[in-house]
Write an enzyme that holds these catalytic residues in place. Structure first.
Site, PDB file in Angstrom:
ATOM      1  CG  ASN A   7      40.410  42.724  36.448  1.00 39.63           C
ATOM      2  OD1 ASN A   7      41.349  42.096  36.935  1.00 39.63           O
ATOM      3  ND2 ASN A   7      39.975  43.862  36.966  1.00 39.63           N
ATOM      4  CG  HIS A  43      42.209  47.890  40.766  1.00 43.52           C
ATOM      5  ND1 HIS A  43      40.910  48.261  41.000  1.00 43.52           N
ATOM      6  CD2 HIS A  43      42.965  48.662  41.597  1.00 43.52           C
ATOM      7  CE1 HIS A  43      40.873  49.201  41.926  1.00 43.52           C
ATOM      8  NE2 HIS A  43      42.117  49.462  42.309  1.00 43.52           N
ATOM      9  CG  HIS A  50      45.245  41.618  42.912  1.00 44.17           C
ATOM     10  ND1 HIS A  50      45.450  42.825  42.282  1.00 44.17           N
ATOM     11  CD2 HIS A  50      44.100  41.748  43.612  1.00 44.17           C
ATOM     12  CE1 HIS A  50      44.477  43.652  42.584  1.00 44.17           C
ATOM     13  NE2 HIS A  50      43.634  43.043  43.406  1.00 44.17           N
ATOM     14  CD  GLU A  73      39.569  48.472  36.823  1.00 38.29           C
ATOM     15  OE1 GLU A  73      38.583  48.343  36.071  1.00 38.29           O
ATOM     16  OE2 GLU A  73      39.713  47.793  37.865  1.00 38.29           O
ATOM     17  CG  HIS A 201      32.380  45.170  40.871  1.00 39.70           C
ATOM     18  ND1 HIS A 201      31.765  44.285  41.730  1.00 39.70           N
ATOM     19  CD2 HIS A 201      33.565  45.456  41.446  1.00 39.70           C
ATOM     20  CE1 HIS A 201      32.525  44.054  42.772  1.00 39.70           C
ATOM     21  NE2 HIS A 201      33.641  44.755  42.622  1.00 39.70           N
ATOM     22  CG  ASP A 202      30.163  41.214  41.477  1.00 39.99           C
ATOM     23  OD1 ASP A 202      31.229  40.563  41.440  1.00 39.99           O
ATOM     24  OD2 ASP A 202      29.740  41.760  42.504  1.00 39.99           O
ATOM     25  N   GLY A 224      36.298  40.229  35.251  1.00 42.82           N
ATOM     26  CA  GLY A 224      37.410  39.432  35.757  1.00 42.82           C
ATOM     27  C   GLY A 224      36.975  38.301  36.647  1.00 42.82           C
ATOM     28  CG  HIS A 225      35.179  37.295  41.138  1.00 46.73           C
ATOM     29  ND1 HIS A 225      36.160  36.931  42.039  1.00 46.73           N
ATOM     30  CD2 HIS A 225      34.061  36.609  41.494  1.00 46.73           C
ATOM     31  CE1 HIS A 225      35.651  36.070  42.911  1.00 46.73           C
ATOM     32  NE2 HIS A 225      34.380  35.859  42.599  1.00 46.73           N
TER      33      HIS A 225
END
Length: 256
Positions: A7, A43, A50, A73, A201-202, A224-225
């Site tokens: 991501n 997303h 973003h 997404e 996610h995370d 991603g993050h």
């Protein structure tokens, strides 16, 4: 082997904080693919904080050129507005391999819950049909242990994406057992219903191996993050390769 979709939203966050074109989202995605990533996820949100529609178009061209998946997404219920044509319109233009539907509101910092199938199933049904008519595989963002998962199959979804935020939070405390068990049971239920399983996610280098060891048959992880944060220190190429090594070590057979 579980596939890695990177991501690149956070690259766009950094670009937008200054204006202009740097850092270049497409160049970053290209670097991830050159390192061996299996796909790219974005997303685009209605507020364009973003990823923007122009980024979606450029990334669609990039991923098609490399023969890899673009995973788009978004919230299919969010109405169009200036600069944002709506999620289905973006999918119609970009024709991503996968469309992941997420029930996030405009004010959310990040996605933090899955669909309520009792409330959302019939609203989702025609949208899923429209996306599949575009040639998109459709995945639905779900909470581990959610009620009504059978509805995801009944309304035409191909996959679910398990929201792994609670697992990651528990893992950081050293107490991931219950969260992992909910994820495992959800994955097994999805497989029994004929649904493929994604997760995201995370997820990070610290927790990904443990997650995959406990949760069977995950087709794809979207990261991603954490990956972009880790890449600030090690670089995109090295960081993507480290994730691929974790996936390779986890092994196993991913199941549709």
């Amino acid at each position: 082997m579980t596939l890695l979709s990177v991501n690149v939203n956070k690259i766009a966050v950094l670009r937008n904080s200054r204006g202009g074109d740097e850092p270049d989202v497409v160049r970053a995605a290209q670097a991830c693919l050159a390192a061996g990533a299996h796909g790219i996820t974005v997303h685009p949100r209605p507020d364009q904080r973003h990823i923007r529609p122009g980024d979606v178009d450029a990334l669609a061209r990039l991923t098609r050129g490399h023969g890899v998946e673009l995973n788009l997404e978004g919230n299919p219920f969010a109405p169009p507005r200036d600069g944002y044509p709506g999620f289905l319109a973006l999918c119609d233009a970009a024709r991503p391999v996968q469309a992941t539907l997420v029930p996030d509101g405009d004010g959310q910092i990040t996605s933090d819950h899955g669909f309520d199938f009792e409330q959302d199933s019939e609203r989702l049904r025609p949208l899923i049909a429209a996306l599949k008519a575009m040639g998109c595989r459709v995945s639905l963002f779900v909470d581990a242990g959610c009620a009504g998962l059978e509805n995801a199959a009944h309304i035409g979804a191909d996959r679910i994406e398990i929201y792994t935020g609670p697992f990651a939070e528990a893992a950081s405390r050293g107490d991931a057992g219950d969260a992992l068990e909910r994820c495992r049971r959800t994955a097994e239920q999805a497989h029994a219903l004929g649904l493929g399983v994604n997760a995201g996610h995370d997820l990070s280098q610290d927790n990904l191996g443990g997650f995959l060891a406990a949760v069977p048959g995950v087709r794809e992880v979207s990261i991603g993050h954490a990956l972009i944060g880790e890449a600030l220190y090690a670089g995109l190429d090295a960081t993507v390769r480290r994730y691929l090594a974790i996936l390779s070590q986890a092994g196993g057979v991913a199941r549709d």
